[in-house]
Write a protein that holds these residues in place. Structure first.
Motif, mmCIF file in Angstrom:
data_model
loop_
_atom_site.group_PDB
_atom_site.id
_atom_site.type_symbol
_atom_site.label_atom_id
_atom_site.label_comp_id
_atom_site.label_asym_id
_atom_site.label_seq_id
_atom_site.Cartn_x
_atom_site.Cartn_y
_atom_site.Cartn_z
ATOM 1 N N ALA A 172 -2.998 -8.632 55.174
ATOM 2 C CA ALA A 172 -2.919 -9.007 53.762
ATOM 3 C C ALA A 172 -1.965 -10.177 53.559
ATOM 4 O O ALA A 172 -2.248 -11.082 52.785
ATOM 5 N N ASP A 173 -0.822 -10.196 54.277
ATOM 6 C CA ASP A 173 0.132 -11.293 54.125
ATOM 7 C C ASP A 173 -0.467 -12.623 54.562
ATOM 8 O O ASP A 173 -0.288 -13.645 53.923
ATOM 9 N N GLU A 174 -1.198 -12.604 55.685
ATOM 10 C CA GLU A 174 -1.849 -13.819 56.162
ATOM 11 C C GLU A 174 -2.900 -14.287 55.165
ATOM 12 O O GLU A 174 -3.025 -15.469 54.880
ATOM 13 N N TYR A 175 -3.644 -13.339 54.641
ATOM 14 C CA TYR A 175 -4.678 -13.674 53.668
ATOM 15 C C TYR A 175 -4.056 -14.298 52.430
ATOM 16 O O TYR A 175 -4.515 -15.323 51.949
ATOM 17 N N GLU A 176 -3.011 -13.675 51.905
ATOM 18 C CA GLU A 176 -2.384 -14.177 50.689
ATOM 19 C C GLU A 176 -1.836 -15.588 50.906
ATOM 20 O O GLU A 176 -1.888 -16.422 50.008
ATOM 21 N N ALA A 177 -1.342 -15.875 52.106
ATOM 22 C CA ALA A 177 -0.824 -17.205 52.384
ATOM 23 C C ALA A 177 -1.944 -18.244 52.389
ATOM 24 O O ALA A 177 -1.741 -19.389 51.993
ATOM 25 N N PRO A 186 -13.273 -14.283 42.297
ATOM 26 C CA PRO A 186 -13.370 -13.014 43.035
ATOM 27 C C PRO A 186 -14.403 -13.046 44.164
ATOM 28 O O PRO A 186 -14.178 -12.430 45.207
ATOM 29 N N ILE A 187 -15.494 -13.765 43.982
ATOM 30 C CA ILE A 187 -16.506 -13.828 45.051
ATOM 31 C C ILE A 187 -15.937 -14.550 46.267
ATOM 32 O O ILE A 187 -16.262 -14.212 47.403
ATOM 33 N N ASP A 188 -15.064 -15.530 46.058
ATOM 34 C CA ASP A 188 -14.406 -16.200 47.177
ATOM 35 C C ASP A 188 -13.554 -15.206 47.968
ATOM 36 O O ASP A 188 -13.530 -15.230 49.196
ATOM 37 N N THR A 189 -12.852 -14.336 47.255
ATOM 38 C CA THR A 189 -12.029 -13.320 47.905
ATOM 39 C C THR A 189 -12.897 -12.369 48.720
ATOM 40 O O THR A 189 -12.571 -12.032 49.864
ATOM 41 N N LEU A 190 -14.030 -11.940 48.145
ATOM 42 C CA LEU A 190 -14.938 -11.066 48.881
ATOM 43 C C LEU A 190 -15.492 -11.771 50.118
ATOM 44 O O LEU A 190 -15.631 -11.152 51.181
ATOM 45 N N GLN A 227 -14.014 -14.099 51.910
ATOM 46 C CA GLN A 227 -12.964 -14.132 52.920
ATOM 47 C C GLN A 227 -12.768 -12.763 53.566
ATOM 48 O O GLN A 227 -12.515 -12.658 54.766
ATOM 49 N N TYR A 228 -12.911 -11.704 52.775
ATOM 50 C CA TYR A 228 -12.805 -10.347 53.316
ATOM 51 C C TYR A 228 -13.925 -10.085 54.327
ATOM 52 O O TYR A 228 -13.684 -9.549 55.409
ATOM 53 N N CYS A 229 -15.139 -10.471 53.972
ATOM 54 C CA CYS A 229 -16.281 -10.288 54.875
ATOM 55 C C CYS A 229 -16.114 -11.107 56.158
ATOM 56 O O CYS A 229 -16.402 -10.613 57.253
ATOM 57 N N GLU A 230 -15.652 -12.337 56.023
ATOM 58 C CA GLU A 230 -15.400 -13.178 57.195
ATOM 59 C C GLU A 230 -14.372 -12.534 58.120
ATOM 60 O O GLU A 230 -14.536 -12.517 59.339
ATOM 61 N N ALA A 253 -5.763 -12.646 39.664
ATOM 62 C CA ALA A 253 -6.951 -12.789 40.501
ATOM 63 C C ALA A 253 -7.121 -11.571 41.405
ATOM 64 O O ALA A 253 -6.185 -10.800 41.634
ATOM 65 N N LEU A 254 -8.325 -11.403 41.930
ATOM 66 C CA LEU A 254 -8.611 -10.324 42.866
ATOM 67 C C LEU A 254 -7.806 -10.526 44.140
ATOM 68 O O LEU A 254 -7.869 -11.593 44.756
ATOM 69 N N THR A 255 -7.056 -9.516 44.519
ATOM 70 C CA THR A 255 -6.270 -9.593 45.754
ATOM 71 C C THR A 255 -7.076 -9.017 46.906
ATOM 72 O O THR A 255 -8.065 -8.315 46.703
ATOM 73 N N ILE A 256 -6.622 -9.284 48.097
ATOM 74 C CA ILE A 256 -7.292 -8.742 49.283
ATOM 75 C C ILE A 256 -7.192 -7.220 49.287
ATOM 76 O O ILE A 256 -8.120 -6.532 49.693
#
Length: 169
Positions: free
Chosen positions: A3-8, A15-19, A21-24, A120-123
């Motif tokens: 989560a820390d790496e993602y937030e950085a 929100p779709i961008d966050t999803l 990145q989660y899928c990737e 915004a939607l967080t990881i």
């Protein structure tokens, strides 16, 4: 990805961008359908699930749908409607439903996001929404199968599928 790496790495996108990145980060195959929809495929222990994230900016609602590839024949729908009612009583987040036009069973959850105040939607939120959808589909997949193809009543199916086990065989 942590989560820390993602937030950085996050750019404060939709929100779709966050999803995405989660899928990737999980190596899942997915497809973007414009700026407001994403479709991913996830292999569960019972079935392959289609996950959909749909963002409605005008309502600030992100819907997460999980489709466990269960199509319900018209003659079995009354039993399944009863099953869905009993199953939904046990859920804290989201619900199962049956699309009447196609007979497709799905899990759905809508999350209201306050993007106007930069919330915004967080990881972590994405993980909660996605994992809850997958976990509930996995937990209740056998229940639906028992009712549809195993000849069990909804009550019998829930009792048979949700037996608590201790340890591993």
């Amino acid at each position: 990805m942590l989560a820390d790496e993602y937030e950085a790495d996050r750019d404060g996108g939709a929100p779709i961008d966050t999803l995405e990145q989660y899928c990737e980060a999980h190596g899942w195959s997915f497809e973007r359908l414009g700026d407001d929809e994403l479709i991913a495929t996830v292999q569960g222990s019972w079935a392959k699930y289609e996950l959909r994230g749909v963002w409605r900016e005008e309502d600030r609602v992100l819907q997460i749908l999980a489709l466990p590839d269960i199509r319900v024949p018209a003659d079995r729908r009354p039993q399944l409607y009863e099953t869905i009612g009993l199953v939904n009583e046990q859920l804290w987040i989201g619900h199962f439903e049956l699309w009447s036009s196609s007979g497709i069973l799905l899990f759905r959850h809508g999350a209201l996001l306050d993007l106007a105040n930069d919330a915004a939607l967080t990881i972590d939120q994405a993980e909660t929404l996605i994992e809850a959808a997958i976990e509930e589909c996995e937990r209740f997949y056998p229940v639906f199968q028992f009712v549809l193809w195993g000849g069990k009543s909804p009550t019998e199916a829930i009792a048979a599928a949700l037996i608590e086990t201790h340890g591993e065989a």
